[in-house]
Design an enzyme around this catalytic site. Structure first.
Site, mmCIF file in Angstrom:
data_model
loop_
_atom_site.group_PDB
_atom_site.id
_atom_site.type_symbol
_atom_site.label_atom_id
_atom_site.label_comp_id
_atom_site.label_asym_id
_atom_site.label_seq_id
_atom_site.Cartn_x
_atom_site.Cartn_y
_atom_site.Cartn_z
ATOM 1 N N PRO A 1 39.331 25.855 78.048
ATOM 2 C CA PRO A 1 40.754 25.923 77.685
ATOM 3 C C PRO A 1 40.953 25.917 76.166
ATOM 4 O O PRO A 1 40.427 25.055 75.474
ATOM 5 C CB PRO A 1 41.334 24.640 78.287
ATOM 6 C CG PRO A 1 40.325 24.150 79.271
ATOM 7 C CD PRO A 1 39.005 24.629 78.771
ATOM 8 N N GLU A 2 41.684 26.909 75.666
ATOM 9 C CA GLU A 2 42.048 26.924 74.253
ATOM 10 C C GLU A 2 43.547 27.217 74.186
ATOM 11 O O GLU A 2 44.220 27.195 75.224
ATOM 12 C CB GLU A 2 41.186 27.936 73.489
ATOM 13 C CG GLU A 2 39.698 27.624 73.683
ATOM 14 C CD GLU A 2 38.746 28.289 72.707
ATOM 15 O OE1 GLU A 2 39.194 28.730 71.640
ATOM 16 O OE2 GLU A 2 37.546 28.364 73.020
ATOM 17 N N ARG B 1 29.830 20.257 68.344
ATOM 18 C CA ARG B 1 29.950 21.133 69.502
ATOM 19 C C ARG B 1 29.123 22.375 69.251
ATOM 20 O O ARG B 1 28.815 22.717 68.112
ATOM 21 C CB ARG B 1 31.423 21.538 69.706
ATOM 22 C CG ARG B 1 32.406 20.370 69.713
ATOM 23 C CD ARG B 1 32.825 19.976 71.099
ATOM 24 N NE ARG B 1 33.284 21.098 71.887
ATOM 25 C CZ ARG B 1 34.557 21.521 71.949
ATOM 26 N NH1 ARG B 1 35.480 20.913 71.242
ATOM 27 N NH2 ARG B 1 34.884 22.520 72.721
#
Ligand SMILES: [Zn+2]
Length: 261
Positions: free
Chosen positions: A2-3, A251
């Site tokens: 999800p962005e 990340r």
């Protein structure tokens, strides 16, 4: 993953079934909110702010207006369906259930769920929203360039500087600009990076599947993200996966060591 584009589209889906409707039932399956009940209350609006989603609930004679604030984090998703339809994910993963007379919205695996009295104040720390009505590229550029020593890969994920870019987009943006993700902001043409970020999210905001290459075929959608040890689509050098971020929050990032040197 999800962005900002995912959350924008989710808000549009929820808006269609909730906005202007009275909730017949609500359930919060999170510690601290389990006793909250919004049944009988009207949903005034649904909107996204970067990667945050707000479902605004009208006040009543005795209760103040409130906003349901959620964040999808890595795994979250909202499903909407007609009342009585079987859920597509296990019930124990549900964190919120909102039901109108015709539809049900269920938030699964949400990373954040809370109720805010003043959502604008609570989210005021966010940078300009790439998909917001008030998108301001100059302000985003100014906020990012104020951190000349930060790597561009870290700056792109910092929602205080610009809101909406997540892990996939930051890799794709750096590749498309030919910039190594560890390049300091001071050595990057930030305005063109900001412009590209806006164009990519805007192009994908109504799509179910994210595409940065222009090719919607399943294995051709992205330039570098998730393509460790696969050949670069431009120069055939093998794509590299590394990690980048503040300690404890690093990340995965993917890049082409030749195109982005
Ligand atoms: Zn390459």
């Amino acid at each position: 993953m999800p962005e900002g584009d995912t959350v924008y589209r989710t808000a549009a889906d929820l808006r269609r079934i909730l906005e202007g409707k009275v909730l017949q039932h609500s359930q919060f399956r999170t510690p601290g909110l389990a006793t909250s009940d919004l049944a009988g209350r009207t949903v005034t609006s649904v909107r996204s702010r970067g990667k945050h989603l707000l479902i605004n609930i009208a006040g009543t004679a005795t209760q103040s207006a409130v906003s349901i604030h959620t964040h999808l984090k890595m795994e979250g998703e909202w499903h909407v369906h007609p009342v009585g339809t079987r859920w597509r994910k296990p019930a124990h993963k549900a964190r919120i259930v909102l039901r109108t007379s015709t539809h049900e919205a269920v938030g699964f695996d949400l990373g954040v769920v809370d109720l805010l009295a003043d959502p604008d104040a609570a989210l005021a720390y966010l940078g300009p929203d790439l998909l917001g009505d008030d998108w301001d590229p100059a302000k985003a550029t100014t906020r990012i360039t104020a951190h000349p020593g930060t790597t561009i890969g870290e700056a792109l994920l910092d929602q205080r500087l610009m809101a909406g870019v997540g892990n996939e987009y930051r890799s794709e943006i750096c590749f498309l600009r030919g910039v190594h993700p560890e390049t300091p902001v001071a050595d990057v043409d930030v305005a063109t990076v900001v412009d590209l970020a806006r164009r990519l999210l805007w192009a994908n905001k109504d799509r179910k599947v994210r595409v940065t290459t222009g090719n919607t075929a399943p294995h051709a959608r992205l330039w570098v993200y998730g393509r460790h040890r696969q050949p670069c689509r431009r120069c055939h050098t093998l794509i590299v996966r590394a990690t980048l971020g503040p300690p404890g929050q690093d990340r995965s990032i993917y890049f082409c060591p030749a195109c982005q040197s």
